[in-house]
Write a protein that holds these residues in place. Structure first.
Motif, PDB file in Angstrom:
ATOM      1  N   ALA A 212       0.827  -1.204   0.000  1.00  0.00           N
ATOM      2  CA  ALA A 212       0.000   0.000   0.000  1.00  0.00           C
ATOM      3  C   ALA A 212       0.862   1.254   0.000  1.00  0.00           C
ATOM      4  N   LYS A 213       1.944   1.216   0.754  1.00  0.00           N
ATOM      5  CA  LYS A 213       2.876   2.353   0.787  1.00  0.00           C
ATOM      6  C   LYS A 213       3.512   2.586  -0.581  1.00  0.00           C
ATOM      7  N   ALA A 214       3.890   1.508  -1.236  1.00  0.00           N
ATOM      8  CA  ALA A 214       4.506   1.634  -2.569  1.00  0.00           C
ATOM      9  C   ALA A 214       3.532   2.221  -3.576  1.00  0.00           C
ATOM     10  N   ARG A 215       2.260   1.795  -3.492  1.00  0.00           N
ATOM     11  CA  ARG A 215       1.252   2.330  -4.417  1.00  0.00           C
ATOM     12  C   ARG A 215       1.035   3.813  -4.187  1.00  0.00           C
ATOM     13  N   SER A 216       1.036   4.221  -2.905  1.00  0.00           N
ATOM     14  CA  SER A 216       0.801   5.635  -2.607  1.00  0.00           C
ATOM     15  C   SER A 216       1.960   6.518  -3.064  1.00  0.00           C
ATOM     16  N   GLN A 217       3.144   5.943  -3.173  1.00  0.00           N
ATOM     17  CA  GLN A 217       4.322   6.722  -3.571  1.00  0.00           C
ATOM     18  C   GLN A 217       4.579   6.654  -5.081  1.00  0.00           C
ATOM     19  N   ALA A 218       3.819   5.809  -5.773  1.00  0.00           N
ATOM     20  CA  ALA A 218       4.034   5.646  -7.209  1.00  0.00           C
ATOM     21  C   ALA A 218       3.559   6.873  -8.001  1.00  0.00           C
TER      22      ALA A 218
END
Length: 218
Positions: A212-218
């Protein structure tokens, strides 16, 4: 159960997963006659129902002791849990803790008639026997069927539609990734507090958080 935003399990599907994987529950009733009464039984989810609906049974006279059908009950499900040593963190001062996943479910039981009770008993037996190399069914033979009919009369089937729940998934979400990885490594090891099941639950939780963190930073 006191909540902490970091550890709240608010997802209905998340709670259903815990129930499916850990179907041994504690049923607690606040009765007029005896005060608090607790019993322990296996449960199944009614997968065809909307929301969270539990199917189970109690042995007589537990339905009388619990005054089932007259009051709301609390059903407690407990998933993997275990001790977390501060020695698994870093050199900074810290205190030990206990990681766990648990849900408190509330609803008023509906008592089932004899035919429905028998169907629930058969479903419970089939669910757990399916994993056996040679499953024993309640009605596999005429002898088994006759025996099942006799013992079913000593039980009362229940359907509990859950109207509200509080759930908590405390898996070191407040710790940095390197500490989490170290804790998982210790839980997967051979020390006195090793717990592969808790390690797997932690890994699942943190993989979801990291994705979820990676998606939010993409």
């Amino acid at each position: 159960m006191r909540q902490n935003p970091s550890f709240t399990l608010a997802s209905e599907e998340g709670v259903k997963r815990v129930i499916r994987e850990h179907p041994w529950m504690t049923i607690v009733s606040d009765t007029d006659a005896s005060g608090l009464v607790a019993s322990h039984y296996p449960v199944l989810l009614d997968e065809d129902a909307d929301g969270i609906v539990l199917l189970t049974h109690v042995g007589r006279p537990d339905e009388v002791l619990h005054e089932l059908g007259r009051h709301e009950v609390l059903v407690i499900v407990q998933g993997p849990h275990g001790y977390i040593s501060p020695g698994w963190y870093d050199a900074k001062p810290a205190v030990p803790t206990w990681n766990f996943v648990a849900a408190h479910l509330h609803g008023t039981p509906e008592l089932l008639d004899d035919a429905e009770n028998l169907r629930v008993l058969e479903a419970l037996v089939d669910h757990f026997e399916d994993a056996m190399p040679e499953p024993r069914r309640m009605r596999g033979t005429a002898e088994n069927s006759a025996y099942a009919d006799r013992i079913a009369s000593g039980t009362v089937g229940l359907r509990i539609r859950i109207t509200r729940f509080t759930a908590k998934n405390k898996m070191s979400q407040n710790k940095p990734d390197e500490t989490v990885d170290r804790i998982i490594g210790e839980l997967e090891g051979d020390g006195p507090y090793a717990s592969p099941a808790l390690a797997a639950e932690m890994r699942r939780t943190h993989e979801t958080l990291r994705a979820a963190k990676a998606r939010s930073q993409a």
